[in-house]
Each structure stands twice: as structure tokens, then as C-alpha cells.
Design an enzyme around this catalytic site. Structure first.
Site, PDB file in Angstrom:
ATOM      1  N   SER A  21      26.724   4.370   9.490  1.00 17.70           N
ATOM      2  CA  SER A  21      28.157   4.031   9.448  1.00 17.70           C
ATOM      3  C   SER A  21      28.617   3.801   8.014  1.00 17.70           C
ATOM      4  O   SER A  21      29.684   4.260   7.612  1.00 17.70           O
ATOM      5  CB  SER A  21      28.437   2.744  10.223  1.00 17.70           C
ATOM      6  OG  SER A  21      27.980   2.839  11.513  1.00 17.70           O
ATOM      7  N   ARG A  25      31.295   6.102   5.630  1.00 24.77           N
ATOM      8  CA  ARG A  25      32.471   5.474   5.022  1.00 24.77           C
ATOM      9  C   ARG A  25      32.426   5.577   3.504  1.00 24.77           C
ATOM     10  O   ARG A  25      33.426   5.897   2.858  1.00 24.77           O
ATOM     11  CB  ARG A  25      32.570   4.008   5.473  1.00 24.77           C
ATOM     12  CG  ARG A  25      33.054   3.908   6.922  1.00 24.77           C
ATOM     13  CD  ARG A  25      32.786   2.536   7.521  1.00 24.77           C
ATOM     14  NE  ARG A  25      33.387   2.373   8.839  1.00 24.77           N
ATOM     15  CZ  ARG A  25      32.905   2.895   9.969  1.00 24.77           C
ATOM     16  NH1 ARG A  25      31.821   3.645   9.944  1.00 24.77           N
ATOM     17  NH2 ARG A  25      33.519   2.681  11.115  1.00 24.77           N
ATOM     18  N   GLY A  90      30.708  11.910  15.994  1.00 24.28           N
ATOM     19  CA  GLY A  90      32.000  11.358  16.405  1.00 24.28           C
ATOM     20  C   GLY A  90      32.665  10.613  15.264  1.00 24.28           C
ATOM     21  O   GLY A  90      33.888  10.672  15.088  1.00 24.28           O
ATOM     22  N   ARG A 118      33.893  14.633  24.051  1.00 18.12           N
ATOM     23  CA  ARG A 118      34.281  13.218  23.852  1.00 18.12           C
ATOM     24  C   ARG A 118      35.795  13.104  23.660  1.00 18.12           C
ATOM     25  O   ARG A 118      36.407  13.904  22.977  1.00 18.12           O
ATOM     26  CB  ARG A 118      33.489  12.628  22.684  1.00 18.12           C
ATOM     27  CG  ARG A 118      32.011  12.560  23.047  1.00 18.12           C
ATOM     28  CD  ARG A 118      31.127  12.269  21.885  1.00 18.12           C
ATOM     29  NE  ARG A 118      31.251  10.898  21.410  1.00 18.12           N
ATOM     30  CZ  ARG A 118      30.496  10.386  20.441  1.00 18.12           C
ATOM     31  NH1 ARG A 118      29.574  11.123  19.861  1.00 18.12           N
ATOM     32  NH2 ARG A 118      30.668   9.154  20.058  1.00 18.12           N
ATOM     33  N   SER A 161      37.725  -0.568  18.975  1.00 15.13           N
ATOM     34  CA  SER A 161      36.906   0.537  18.475  1.00 15.13           C
ATOM     35  C   SER A 161      36.960   0.547  16.950  1.00 15.13           C
ATOM     36  O   SER A 161      38.028   0.692  16.357  1.00 15.13           O
ATOM     37  CB  SER A 161      37.431   1.875  19.004  1.00 15.13           C
ATOM     38  OG  SER A 161      36.983   2.928  18.164  1.00 15.13           O
ATOM     39  N   GLN A 163      35.751   2.782  15.028  1.00 15.79           N
ATOM     40  CA  GLN A 163      36.071   4.133  14.537  1.00 15.79           C
ATOM     41  C   GLN A 163      37.581   4.342  14.505  1.00 15.79           C
ATOM     42  O   GLN A 163      38.129   4.844  13.526  1.00 15.79           O
ATOM     43  CB  GLN A 163      35.454   5.187  15.458  1.00 15.79           C
ATOM     44  CG  GLN A 163      33.966   5.373  15.253  1.00 15.79           C
ATOM     45  CD  GLN A 163      33.392   6.414  16.204  1.00 15.79           C
ATOM     46  OE1 GLN A 163      34.054   6.860  17.133  1.00 15.79           O
ATOM     47  NE2 GLN A 163      32.155   6.790  15.968  1.00 15.79           N
ATOM     48  N   ASP A 311      25.561  -0.087  20.025  1.00 13.53           N
ATOM     49  CA  ASP A 311      24.547   0.904  19.653  1.00 13.53           C
ATOM     50  C   ASP A 311      23.129   0.444  19.986  1.00 13.53           C
ATOM     51  O   ASP A 311      22.192   1.228  19.937  1.00 13.53           O
ATOM     52  CB  ASP A 311      24.629   1.216  18.149  1.00 13.53           C
ATOM     53  CG  ASP A 311      25.776   2.172  17.865  1.00 13.53           C
ATOM     54  OD1 ASP A 311      26.264   2.805  18.825  1.00 13.53           O
ATOM     55  OD2 ASP A 311      26.184   2.272  16.697  1.00 13.53           O
ATOM     56  N   LYS A 338      29.266   8.373  24.854  1.00  9.35           N
ATOM     57  CA  LYS A 338      28.478   8.545  23.624  1.00  9.35           C
ATOM     58  C   LYS A 338      27.827   9.936  23.672  1.00  9.35           C
ATOM     59  O   LYS A 338      28.276  10.792  24.429  1.00  9.35           O
ATOM     60  CB  LYS A 338      27.438   7.430  23.524  1.00  9.35           C
ATOM     61  CG  LYS A 338      28.061   6.050  23.338  1.00  9.35           C
ATOM     62  CD  LYS A 338      28.661   5.905  21.962  1.00  9.35           C
ATOM     63  CE  LYS A 338      29.340   4.562  21.796  1.00  9.35           C
ATOM     64  NZ  LYS A 338      29.893   4.380  20.455  1.00  9.35           N
ATOM     65  N   ARG A 383      19.544   7.842  20.575  1.00  6.96           N
ATOM     66  CA  ARG A 383      19.197   6.455  20.935  1.00  6.96           C
ATOM     67  C   ARG A 383      18.355   6.408  22.214  1.00  6.96           C
ATOM     68  O   ARG A 383      17.485   5.556  22.368  1.00  6.96           O
ATOM     69  CB  ARG A 383      20.441   5.590  21.061  1.00  6.96           C
ATOM     70  CG  ARG A 383      21.233   5.577  19.762  1.00  6.96           C
ATOM     71  CD  ARG A 383      21.817   4.234  19.427  1.00  6.96           C
ATOM     72  NE  ARG A 383      22.752   4.403  18.323  1.00  6.96           N
ATOM     73  CZ  ARG A 383      22.430   4.283  17.040  1.00  6.96           C
ATOM     74  NH1 ARG A 383      21.209   3.962  16.684  1.00  6.96           N
ATOM     75  NH2 ARG A 383      23.337   4.477  16.100  1.00  6.96           N
TER      76      ARG A 383
END
Ligand code: C5P
Length: 649
Positions: A21, A25, A90, A118, A161, A163, A311, A338, A383
Site C-alpha cells: 500500500s 502511494r 485494485g 470488481r 474504504s 482506497q 487483509d 477481493k 492471501r
């Protein structure tokens, strides 16, 4: 992939790839700066690669060397000639929608089959409030973004969320005035922390995030990406379950919005210590030390707590499968969208291992027990693949179809498991380990981790000189008064105590752990340590603390003077700029302080090398290690390998 159950404990140190993540970013924020940025320890998975490729197609220059990347942003993004392929990511797709909405370009975003399934409306709707023109294929990719000016908006997100929040924040930078975002409940806050730290006009109050219009692009930044705590979760559960294990996962991101799973596991009875070590780009990082426990108890994981651990839910479900009693997970319907429908695929995984599971629309009910050998389908979901590997290693083994998908976040998991499992092979006799080197070479971190791994005592001899300087300062003794200093040195009572993975330094009855770490004491310690009589007076204490084998000592003259007969000697060094940077990162300081740290280190090095008594030099039989380009785990592994070999002699 066939995985057998582990028969030996897991012992040692694990270093994980950079956080996914934060890497996404950091790349996007760097592409909005006005000058070049450097991102080190950058996530290696396919998802982060998708962001790299998309940004390159928009005109951002990104050079990647190993885990480090250099980002040179363009003055303006250019419309890409072909659709931007977000592959399976995503985060790439959703964040790019916000990033590109106000850029005066035309772009199409596509993804692989699973990403194309998604839903995207939850991003499109809030972006439309800024006037963004985005077209979807019935709420799914391909997504077409048209050039259209944005106006400010006060957005209230319907669902929590991170995101979507981040996407909105990126778009808001290109609106005319200040915008605000309110979320129904707190989600991960990497974007807020990082944007603020990198100089973007973002601030947060108790209710909302305020994002100003980006009138002036910030200067580029240097960011070291902490290791991925979600990957660490697989280790935390595995080390908890495999009897006799003791694993330290180092340099992990310790953002509080990512640590929900640690609280859940602790509640279940796990033994997890968290040690904060530094700060980078507004993000705290440090170590997680996990020791196996003999039993876990069932727990309920619902609502906000469950969503913050989204997660880690799959691997928590594995822990619950081993726990005593019935556990419930609720409020995580998002898991259905997911990389796979994770509620169904988690249930299928556990059922394959003969665990009783009930599927709810928004979660799972799991009856803990003894997982049996299983045949599991990873459903193309990293995962699920990794959690299935944990289930197999800690339980009765498994055959996993589609394990390859693990490479999306942590392709090296099984080789790492094998390495830590083999570490516990037969032991020889305990020896004395000497680690010398200049300030900031990483001696104390390495010595501490090594001693934990070996089960040895750790003697930080620098702390002894520091304690002496501290005591002398307090008693008003001049630093050139050799006689008085020697007297104090002869009676110096320094002890080390290890609690919660932290070494505490006691001087008499006082805990001086932090008092002796000031820049003033660093300088004074290197002054008092010049006097030959003082050094002589402290020899006994150092030898006593080390005992007769089974100790790691670090300092300047351990291999040459204190323990010339130490069976394993190392000289740890690193380039001055790297040593200064590590110290500076540790201090979490500001830019001005870096030069000061560098100067302070050079002064001390100079004094330590040129003094007459026991100067810093390389023992003839020491192994030299330059750690400039190595991470801590690599250095610890290398030293441990050699020590183990000596133990068997
Ligand atoms: O390792 P640390 O930075 O804590 O050590 C503080 C100072 O103590 C060093 O700069 C050095 O001058 C002195 N020292 C020493 N011999 C040792 C350990 C530390 O002279 N064995």
C-alpha cells in the site's frame, strides 16, 4: 505445490518486502512532485509493478535498481497511447482514477479478468462530485477518464474504504479550492500520513480530512518503505502455532490502522512483542517478536475491528481453526470482492482441512479443532495461497493448487520458512562473539537480534562508556580528570536487563537506557573512553558481564583487547553517509539534523580511530562485513551462519 507440516521450531529473523500500500502511494505522490524522489525498499510484487508501468505510460520516468527506485515526474502527465493495464491491482486502478481525473488527459484503465469483475461505482460516484468525467462498463473496467476541470467538494463516503478515500484525496488536490472527505469510520491512514509528511496540503481533524488545492507541487522526497505488516501477519500466526518457535520480523510498518490483527491474536493468547524503531514518511516502523504458545482461544472479530484487519482476515481464520472454541467473523462483506470471494474461498480452505465452518453473508463462524491434511484451491488469490501454506505448515500438510499467486505479495514465503526451520538444527557449544566497528554501522541492532537468535547474552559495551560519561557529568567531574574518572570507572555498576525484546541499561539503581542516548553523552563517552586508565578499569566489568561463552559483545576493541581470544570476530562497517542516514532515520529527525548526525559520527570515528589506547581497528582474525548495501537480516544471517559453524568446532 505440496507442503509438509513443520517438524522443527522456527527460529530467527525475517525481513519482508516493502509494504504494498505504501509503495503504490509513494509512487503516485512522487509523480506529483516538482523534482525527483527516491523510494527505497520498494514493494516487489506484481501489483506495485502495475503502478510503475501505468505511471511510466503517463510520462513519469521510473528507474528501478533492485529494491530502490528513482522517480522523475514530468511537468504534466501525457495521455497514454494505449490503455493503462492495472493487471490484478485494485489499488492501482482506484487510486489512478482519482489521480487522473483532474489532469487534463484522456486515459483508459483496464485490468485482468478478476479485477474487471470488481465493482468501481463506489469510486466513480464520489469522484463525480468533483465534476470528474468517468465512464465505466456497467460499473466495471474498462474505465475511461476524460479531461474535465474539477471543482472542490465535501464528500461523505458511504462505505469505509481507504482506497476510495485516497482516490478522492488525489482528485481533490486538483480541484480549485479546499475539499473535505468524511468517512463513516476510520480506515487505513497511509495517504494522510504520507501526503502530509511529503508536503502536500492535507490535514486531518477529528472528523474529516481536509485537502487543499495543489497550488505548488512539493519537492521530491526520500522515502524508505517499511516492510509489509500484512505479509508479517502470516509469520505471526505461523510462529504462534509451531511449537518452540521464536521469530522476530524486522523493520515492519507499525501504522496503528494496520495492527488490528495483533490485538486479535493477543486476545486469543498469542505472545507478540512490538518494538518501535523509527519513522519514515510519517509512518512508524519496528520489530514484531513472536513466540509460540501452547494454545489459542476462540474470539469474535466483528464490525470496525474486523474491517481494519481486512487483509489479515484469512490468516486470522487459520488461527481460529486451531483455537479452542467457536470464533465468529462478521461485518466483512467487502471480502467478497477481493481477488476472490474470500469468504467462500476461506471457508472452502478450512473445510478441506476438516474444520467446521458456517458461511454468513458478511463473515464466517469457525469451530476450532485439528486441521487435517487438505487439498486446497488458492483461487488465484495470494492471501488464500499464503494462509493455506500457514495452515499446511502448522497443521497436517496440504496440496495447494495455484500457489503461484502468492508472488503477488510475498513470493519468498516458503523459502523463508525453510530457512528459519533449518536454523533450529542441532547446536554446538556456546562461544564468545565480538562485533566491532564505527558508530552507526548497525552493531547494536545486529548484536541484539543475533543474541536473541542464538539465545546468548548481549553486552553493549558502548553503553558502559556512556553510563560512565553520564555519571561523571552528573557528579560534576571534568572529562579530562583522569584520576576521578578512573575511580568512578572502577566502581561502575552497570547491568543489562532484557524485557519485552528491549535491552534496558541500569546504572546502580537507575534506569539510564534513554538518558545515555543523547548527542551530548555520545560525544562525552568518546572523550572519556580516550583515557587508558579508564579503559583498563572497565575491562573487568565487560568480561564479567560476558561470562564464559554464550555472549555477543559489541564495541570498538572487543576483538582486539577485551576478548582477543573470542572464537568469532566481526568488523562491521558501512559508508559514512549510510551510517549517518541510519542514525538519522532512527532519530526520526528533520532535514537539518542529517548534516549534524553526519558530523557527530565523523568526529567520534576520528577520535576512536586515532586514540592511543585500544583504538578502533580491525582484529587480524575478524571477518569484515560492509553493510552499506545489506539489510539487517542479511547481516544477521551471515554472522549467524559463521557463529553456528564455530559452535560446532
Ligand atoms: O557504541 P556507542 O556509540 O554506544 O559507543 C559510545 C562511545 O563509547 C564510542 O564513540 C567510543 O568512543 C566508546 N567506546 C569505546 N570502546 C568500546 C565501546 C564504546 O571506546 N568497546
Amino acid at each position: 505445490m505440496k507442503i509438509s507440516p513443520l517438524v522443527k521450531p522456527l527460529l530467527g529473523v525475517v525481513a519482508l518486502p516493502g509494504d504494498k500500500s505504501m509503495s503504490h502511494r509513494a509512487l503516485m505522490f512522487a509523480s506529483l512532485c516538482q523534482s525527483a524522489s527516491e523510494i527505497r525498499h520498494f514493494g516487489q510484487g506484481a501489483d506495485n509493478q502495475a503502478t510503475v508501468q501505468c505511471l511510466r505510460a503517463l510520462g513519469v520516468r521510473i528507474d528501478v535498481t533492485g529494491e530502490d527506485s528513482y522517480i522523475l515526474p514530468p511537468a504534466h502527465f501525457t495521455s497514454p497511447r494505449a490503455p493503462l493495464d492495472c493487471m490484478n491491482s485494485g489499488t492501482t486502478m482506484r487510486l489512478l482514477m482519482g489521480l487522473l481525473a483532474g489532469q487534463n488527459i484522456h486515459a483508459t484503465l483496464i485490468g485482468d479478468e478478476s479485477l474487471s469483475r470488481r465493482p468501481m461505482s463506489r469510486v466513480v460516484e464520489p469522484l463525480a462530485q468533483f465534476g470528474a468525467q468517468i465512464k465505466t462498463e456497467r460499473n466495471h473496467a474498462p474505465i475511461e477518464i476524460f479531461s474535465h476541470p474539477l471543482h472542490a467538494a465535501n464528500v461523505s463516503l458511504k462505505e469505509p474504504s481507504a482506497q476510495v478515500k485516497s482516490s478522492v484525496m488525489l482528485a481533490a488536490l486538483f480541484a480549485e479550492n479546499e475539499s473535505t472527505v468524511v468517512e463513516p469510520e476510520q480506515t487505513r491512514d497511509h495517504s494522510e500520513r504520507m501526503m502530509q509528511a511529503f508536503g502536500f496540503p492535507v490535514r486531518r481533524d477529528s472528523k474529516r480530512v481536509h485537502v487543499g488545492s495543489l497550488k505548488k507541487r512539493p519537492e521530491g522526497f526520500s522515502f524508505w518503505v517499511p516492510a509489509d505488516v500484512s505479509s508479517a501477519a502470516f509469520w505471526v500466526v505461523l510462529a504462534t502455532l509451531v511449537p518452540g518457535s521464536d521469530v522476530t520480523i524486522i523493520d515492519v510498518g507499525l501504522n496503528p490502522t494496520r495492527l488490528g490483527f495483533v490485538d486479535v491474536l493477543k486476545r486469543m493468547g498469542a505472545s507478540i512483542e512490538m518494538i518501535v524503531r523509527g519513522k519514515s514518511g510519517g509512518e512508524t516502523w519496528g520489530d514484531l517478536r513472536v513466540r509460540a504458545v501452547s494454545k489459542l482461544l476462540a474470539t469474535n472479530l466483528v464490525g470496525h475491528e474486523a474491517r481494519l484487519a481486512i487483509d489479515e482476515i484469512v490468516v486470522l481464520a487459520v488461527a481460529m481453526a486451531f483455537a479452542q472454541g467457536r470464533s465468529c467473523i462478521a461485518g466483512v462483506q467487502d471480502l467478497r470482492h477481493k481477488e476472490s470471494d474470500r469468504i467462500e474461498s476461506t471457508a472452502a480452505m478450512l473445510r478441506a482441512a476438516q474444520i467446521n465452518v458456517e458461511v454468513k453473508p458478511d463473515g464466517l463462524v469457525i469451530d476450532g479443532g485439528r486441521p487435517q491434511r487438505a487439498h486446497i484451491d488458492a483461487h488465484g488469490d495470494h492471501r488464500i495461497a499464503l494462509a493455506a501454506a500457514v495452515l499446511a505448515c502448522a497443521g497436517s500438510g496440504a496440496e495447494i493448487d495455484g500457489f503461484d499467486s502468492a508472488s503477488v505479495s510475498y513470493g519468498n514465503f516458503l523459502p523463508d520458512v525453510r530457512r528459519l526451520s533449518e536454523t533450529s538444527d542441532h547446536r554446538g557449544h556456546a562461544i564468545t562473539v565480538a562485533i566491532d566497528g564505527p558508530a552507526g554501522a548497525g552493531k547494536s541492532t545486529v548484536a541484539r537480534l543475533l543474541s536473541q537468535r542464538l539465545g546468548y547474552v548481549y553486552v553493549d559495551t558502548g553503553a558502559i562508556y556512556r553510563a560512565l560519561a553520564w555519571l561523571a557529568l552528573r557528579e560534576g567531574i571534568a572529562m579530562d580528570d583522569r584520576e576521578a574518572l578512573t575511580r568512578v570507572a572502577k566502581n561502575l555498576d552497570v547491568r543489562f536487563e532484557s524485557t519485552a525484546g528491549q535491552q534496558r541499561v541500569l546504572c546502580g539503581d537507575e534506569d539510564v537506557t534513554t538518558l545515555i542516548r543523547t548527542p551530548q553523552i555520545s560525544q562525552l563517552a568518546s572523550v572519556v573512553s580516550q583515557h587508558p586508565d579508564v579503559r583498563q578499569a572497565l575491562l573487568d566489568l565487560q568480561r564479567r558481564l560476558a561470562g564464559n561463552g554464550g555472549a555477543v559483545l559489541e564495541g570498538r576493541d572487543i576483538g582486539t583487547v577485551v576478548f582477543p581470544s573470542a572464537q568469532a570476530k566481526f568488523f562491521l562497517d558501512a559508508a559514512p553517509h549510510e551510517r549517518a542516514r541510519r542514525r538519522y532515520d532512527q532519530l526520526g529527525g528533520d532535514k537539518a539534523a542529517y548534516e549534524e548526525v553526519l558530523r557527530e559520527l565523523s568526529d567520534r570515528d576520528q577520535r576512536d580511530k586515532s586514540r592511543e589506547a585500544a583504538p578502533l581497528k580491525i582484529a587480524v582474525d575478524a571477518v569484515c562485513l560492509d553493510s552499506t548495501a545489506l539489510d539487517v537480516a542479511q547481516v544477521v544471517n551471515e554472522i549467524e551462519r559463521r557463529v553456528r559453524a564455530k559452535e560446532r568446532l
